[in-house]
Design an enzyme around this catalytic site. Structure first.
Site, PDB file in Angstrom:
ATOM      1  N   GLU A 242     -10.827  63.534 -31.295  1.00 35.76           N
ATOM      2  CA  GLU A 242     -10.119  64.163 -30.172  1.00 35.76           C
ATOM      3  C   GLU A 242      -9.280  65.348 -30.606  1.00 35.76           C
ATOM      4  O   GLU A 242      -9.254  66.389 -29.944  1.00 35.76           O
ATOM      5  CB  GLU A 242      -9.236  63.139 -29.443  1.00 35.76           C
ATOM      6  CG  GLU A 242      -9.997  62.166 -28.547  1.00 35.76           C
ATOM      7  CD  GLU A 242     -10.502  60.930 -29.276  1.00 35.76           C
ATOM      8  OE1 GLU A 242     -10.331  60.874 -30.519  1.00 35.76           O
ATOM      9  OE2 GLU A 242     -11.056  60.025 -28.625  1.00 35.76           O
TER      10      GLU A 242
ATOM     11  N   HIS B 249      -4.941  50.336 -23.818  1.00 36.23           N
ATOM     12  CA  HIS B 249      -5.950  50.942 -22.944  1.00 36.23           C
ATOM     13  C   HIS B 249      -5.582  50.906 -21.466  1.00 36.23           C
ATOM     14  O   HIS B 249      -6.471  50.951 -20.619  1.00 36.23           O
ATOM     15  CB  HIS B 249      -7.299  50.222 -23.116  1.00 36.23           C
ATOM     16  CG  HIS B 249      -7.982  50.458 -24.421  1.00 36.23           C
ATOM     17  ND1 HIS B 249      -7.638  49.807 -25.567  1.00 36.23           N
ATOM     18  CD2 HIS B 249      -8.987  51.286 -24.766  1.00 36.23           C
ATOM     19  CE1 HIS B 249      -8.418  50.205 -26.563  1.00 36.23           C
ATOM     20  NE2 HIS B 249      -9.240  51.108 -26.100  1.00 36.23           N
TER      21      HIS B 249
HETATM   22  C1  TPP Z   1      -9.190  57.571 -30.334  1.00 40.37           C
HETATM   23  C2  TPP Z   1     -10.202  56.852 -29.525  1.00 40.37           C
HETATM   24  N1  TPP Z   1     -11.186  57.544 -28.927  1.00 40.37           N
HETATM   25  C3  TPP Z   1     -12.128  56.911 -28.200  1.00 40.37           C
HETATM   26  C4  TPP Z   1     -12.095  55.548 -28.064  1.00 40.37           C
HETATM   27  C5  TPP Z   1     -13.163  54.843 -27.246  1.00 40.37           C
HETATM   28  N2  TPP Z   1     -14.066  54.113 -28.125  1.00 40.37           N
HETATM   29  C6  TPP Z   1     -13.880  52.805 -28.361  1.00 40.37           C
HETATM   30  S1  TPP Z   1     -14.960  52.221 -29.461  1.00 40.37           S
HETATM   31  C7  TPP Z   1     -15.741  53.685 -29.650  1.00 40.37           C
HETATM   32  C8  TPP Z   1     -16.902  53.804 -30.582  1.00 40.37           C
HETATM   33  C9  TPP Z   1     -16.541  53.474 -31.981  1.00 40.37           C
HETATM   34  O1  TPP Z   1     -17.675  53.376 -32.783  1.00 40.37           O
HETATM   35  P1  TPP Z   1     -17.637  52.864 -34.266  1.00 40.37           P
HETATM   36  O2  TPP Z   1     -16.433  53.420 -34.946  1.00 40.37           O
HETATM   37  O3  TPP Z   1     -18.941  53.159 -34.883  1.00 40.37           O
HETATM   38  O4  TPP Z   1     -17.411  51.289 -34.156  1.00 40.37           O
HETATM   39  P2  TPP Z   1     -18.379  50.184 -33.528  1.00 40.37           P
HETATM   40  O5  TPP Z   1     -18.011  50.075 -32.085  1.00 40.37           O
HETATM   41  O6  TPP Z   1     -19.776  50.596 -33.752  1.00 40.37           O
HETATM   42  O7  TPP Z   1     -18.025  48.909 -34.221  1.00 40.37           O
HETATM   43  C10 TPP Z   1     -15.131  54.631 -28.829  1.00 40.37           C
HETATM   44  C11 TPP Z   1     -15.563  56.036 -28.702  1.00 40.37           C
HETATM   45  C12 TPP Z   1     -11.035  54.857 -28.677  1.00 40.37           C
HETATM   46  N3  TPP Z   1     -10.906  53.512 -28.565  1.00 40.37           N
HETATM   47  N4  TPP Z   1     -10.118  55.514 -29.417  1.00 40.37           N
END
Ligand code: TPP
Ligand code: MG
Lengths: 335, 373
Positions: free
Chosen positions: A68, A137
């Site tokens: 972000e 959230h």
């Molecule tokens: C700073 C932030 N941006 C966006 C989100 C929304 N979000 C939650 S999980 C996720 C994907 C994360 O993917 P990864 O790090 O690969 O973990 P996985 O879910 O695959 O375990 C996103 C974009 C968030 N929680 N925090």
């Protein structure tokens, strides 16, 4: 002038209205492009961008990594270079990691550099709570941004305003934060698609006329206030006027003050914490502008002053539910 | 054009980058494979139950399952010493269970009940168990990285013989917090291992799209830190690498990156079908050939485990999950009168701050009454 447009009233959801605004602006102005996480193939985390990726392709609808601070800052740079980026932040909660770029950079560009360069960018992001999403959230801290000179902050409560304010935000020459709302995405309303429909930023709107009390709010709080107004009328014979602020910065106090001078009572409502919040600002201004007209101290309702808990029982207790707003309205009315 | 989606064919191979891995002087105890299978089965059954209960609306909010990632969860947890600390993302159930959290308290938290591990305040994303060295379940992507770094710093300052394992997703690696935390860990020589669970996707975004260096362990090199990749479906391999790097962190104060190659068989969360951005064939490939529980079972069968013994593991863990559901159902919803508990530790300041609410009984209402009187 061209022949008068035939009204084409379409019923659509708030999310469809936002998508329509983006589609129209992408078609109208080649300098507009979208950026954000999961806004392409995934169609947006809350499906707001939908098929725009399919229609406009990856240059106009740019998917970003989870970065972000990086892509909000990139939008500042792109905006300073003459483009009009529209950035989606998945939810308002995640803008905090980009706060520096929003507050210390985007908001400062025009003034700090003596008007030699501007920053015509939009950040759109939903606030809101109510789905047990818990402390990290469920936040609605748009008041933080409305505190910052250099930013504009709008918060539509209806599909029609969602389309109109987003269009106005995209055409604005300064950074605009468009606060959407998780609960409102599925809300339906009428949109006149035969007209451009841009809504001037900085204009509140009386969305229900009344004579006994003014309920003042923005975003989802307006929906709650409208329900409460119906209950006040049906169960207590109290006629409530509802003022939708629509824009937090700039703020249209004329409309608010005109309403309160008529009803002589005011209750300010918001989804977030009320302390130091939007309601604090509005109540203070009402107290000054309408001092001689007020029959009772201005009331305020916000979320309970706790981080949002997970358990349904506690979340319900923390939200600014309609029964809380109703009770506060009755108190302001001395009923 | 430069900004269009790249479709590079980054290697998802699990080959180790170096012949003699660092820290290999420390030979870990061999993994208790049966224990590992038991923990992995518990996680699988717990997650399947959570999925069912979510669909019955007994669990709300976001709910991210670890199905498919059990070897990664159990491998890293078993590679820790009891004094070591563990932090993770919101995909927290598997970590808590692997670290020894009672399924009862975990399920009660998912149900939002008073006997949940976070007293019903945190829910699925925020499980924790400080007694077992698990410091949460964090919901802002990469938010846990600086915190884990600070826990490693505290361990050093307090002269403790511990290391920290910080899990993050492949998507989280692109946050600024990654850069800042790894740099701090490196310049301060902190005992920490950053375990990147590379399940191929951050929501619907592939690693290739999101990461300029899709072989994520190589990004440790920017900090002159050791990085390596391990097959996350192989619980023994994950355990061995974790134990070795954690020992090295503890004894030599050397941080490291461990990229754990895994796959989530479900969507990003229960709300995501997980099929819009990947093919059914790909999912089937991992489910049929790379299911970590099947792989460890195969190994145990080759070692002579009997069908009865395998059945006993399933029966024991299923009983624990059933007990957890019964426990969660019986646990009361937190009472509304406790809403403001825990905002602050000191009950006196808590009372003071409860007056912050506009028009609160202890605040303005009382004040007005006094003024009128
Ligand atoms: C700073 C932030 N941006 C966006 C989100 C929304 N979000 C939650 S999980 C996720 C994907 C994360 O993917 P990864 O790090 O690969 O973990 P996985 O879910 O695959 O375990 C996103 C974009 C968030 N929680 N925090
Ligand atoms: Mg991932």
């Amino acid at each position: 002038m061209a022949a008068e447009a035939v009204p084409a009233i379409e019923t659509m959801t708030y999310r469809e209205a936002l998508r329509l605004a983006m589609r129209e602006e992408l078609e109208r102005d080649p300098s507009v492009f979208l950026m954000g996480e999961e806004i392409g193939v995934f169609q947006g985390s809350y499906k707001v961008t939908g098929d725009l990726f399919e229609q406009f392709g990856p240059e106009r609808v740019m998917e970003t990594p989870i970065s972000e601070e990086g892509f909000v800052g990139a939008a500042v740079g792109a905006a300073m270079s003459g483009l009009r980026p529209v950035v989606e932040i998945m939810t308002l909660n995640f803008i905090v990691v980009a706060m520096d770029q929003v507050v210390n950079h985007a908001a400062k560009v025009r003034y700090m550099f003596g008007n030699k360069v501007g920053c015509p960018m939009v950040i759109r992001t939903p606030n809101g709570a109510g789905n047990q999403l818990t402390a990290q959230h469920s936040q609605s801290f748009e008041g933080w941004f409305a505190n910052v000179p250099g930013l504009k902050v709008v918060a539509p409560a209806t599909p029609s305003d969602a389309r109109g304010l987003l269009k106005a935000a995209i055409r604005d020459d300064d950074p605009v934060l468009v606060i959407e709302n998780l609960q409102l995405y599925k809300a339906k309303g009428e949109v006149d698609t035969s007209v451009d429909g841009a809504v001037e930023i900085g204009k509140a709107k009386v969305v229900r006329e009344g004579t006994d009390i003014s309920l003042v709010g923005h975003s989802f709080a307006v929906t709650r206030a409208l329900h409460v107004a119906e209950k006040l009328q049906a169960d207590h014979g109290i006629s409530a006027e509802v003022v939708d602020l629509r824009s937090l910065r700039p703020l249209d106090m004329e409309t608010v003050a005109a309403s309160v001078s008529k009803t002589n009572r005011a209750l300010c409502v918001e989804e977030g914490w009320a302390s130091y919040g939007v309601t604090a600002e509005i109540a203070s201004r009402i107290s000054l502008a309408c001092f001689d007209d007020l029959d009772a101290p201005v009331g305020r309702v916000g979320m309970a002053e706790v981080p949002m808990p997970y358990a349904k029982s506690l979340e319900d207790a923390a939200l600014p539910h309609e029964d809380k707003i109703l009770a506060a309205a009755l108190e302001v009315c001395g009923a | 054009m430069a900004t269009t989606r790249r479709r590079t064919s980054s290697s998802r191979s699990t080959r180790r980058p170096e012949a003699i891995p660092p820290g290999s002087a420390h030979v870990a105890e061999p993994l208790d494979l049966r224990g590992a299978l038991r923990d992995m089965t518990l996680i699988r059954l717990f997650e399947q139950e959570a999925e069912r209960q979510y669909k019955r609306a007994r669990i709300g909010g976001y709910c991210h399952l670890a199905i498919g990632q059990e070897a990664a969860n159990v491998g890293v947890a078993r590679g820790l010493q009891p004094q070591d600390k563990l932090l993770s993302s919101y995909r927290s159930h598997g970590f808590a269970l692997a670290r020894g959290t009672a399924p009862t308290g975990a399920m009660a938290e998912l149900f939002g009940r008073e006997d949940g591990v976070a007293v019903g305040r945190g829910g699925s994303m925020h499980l924790l168990d400080p007694e077992h060295g698990y410091f949460g379940g964090w919901g802002i992507v990469a938010g846990q990285l600086p915190i884990a770094t600070g826990m490693a710093l505290a361990g050093v300052k307090q002269g403790e013989n511990l290391a920290v394992l910080c899990e993050l997703g492949d998507g989280a690696i692109n946050m600024g917090a990654w850069h800042e935390s790894l740099n701090l860990a490196a310049i301060w020589n902190l005992p920490i291992v950053f375990a990147v669970f590379n399940n191929g996707y951050g929501m619907g975004t592939t690693v290739d799209q999101a990461s300029a260096e899709p072989e994520l362990y190589k990004r440790a090199a920017a900090f002159r830190m050791h990085g390596e990749r391990v097959d996350g479906q192989d619980v023994e391999a994950v355990y061995e690498a974790t134990a070795r790097l954690m020992t090295r962190a503890r004894e030599e104060r050397k941080p490291a990156v461990l990229e754990v190659m895994t796959y989530r068989l479900r969507g990003h969360s229960v709300a995501d079908a997980g099929t819009a951005y990947r093919t059914k064939e790909e999912i089937a490939e991992w489910a049929d050939k790379r299911d970590p529980i099947a792989l460890v079972t195969e190994r145990l069968v080759a070692d002579g485990i009997t069908t009865e013994e395998l059945d006993a593991i399933t029966a024991e863990t299923q009983a624990l999950v059933d007990e957890a559901v019964a426990f969660a159902e019986a646990s009361p919803m937190p009472d509304v009168s406790t809403l403001a508990d825990f905002v602050y530790g000191d009950p006196n300041t808590a009372e003071q701050f409860s007056r912050m609410a506009p028009g609160s009984p202890a605040g303005e209402e009382q004040l007005l009454a006094q003024l009128v009187a």
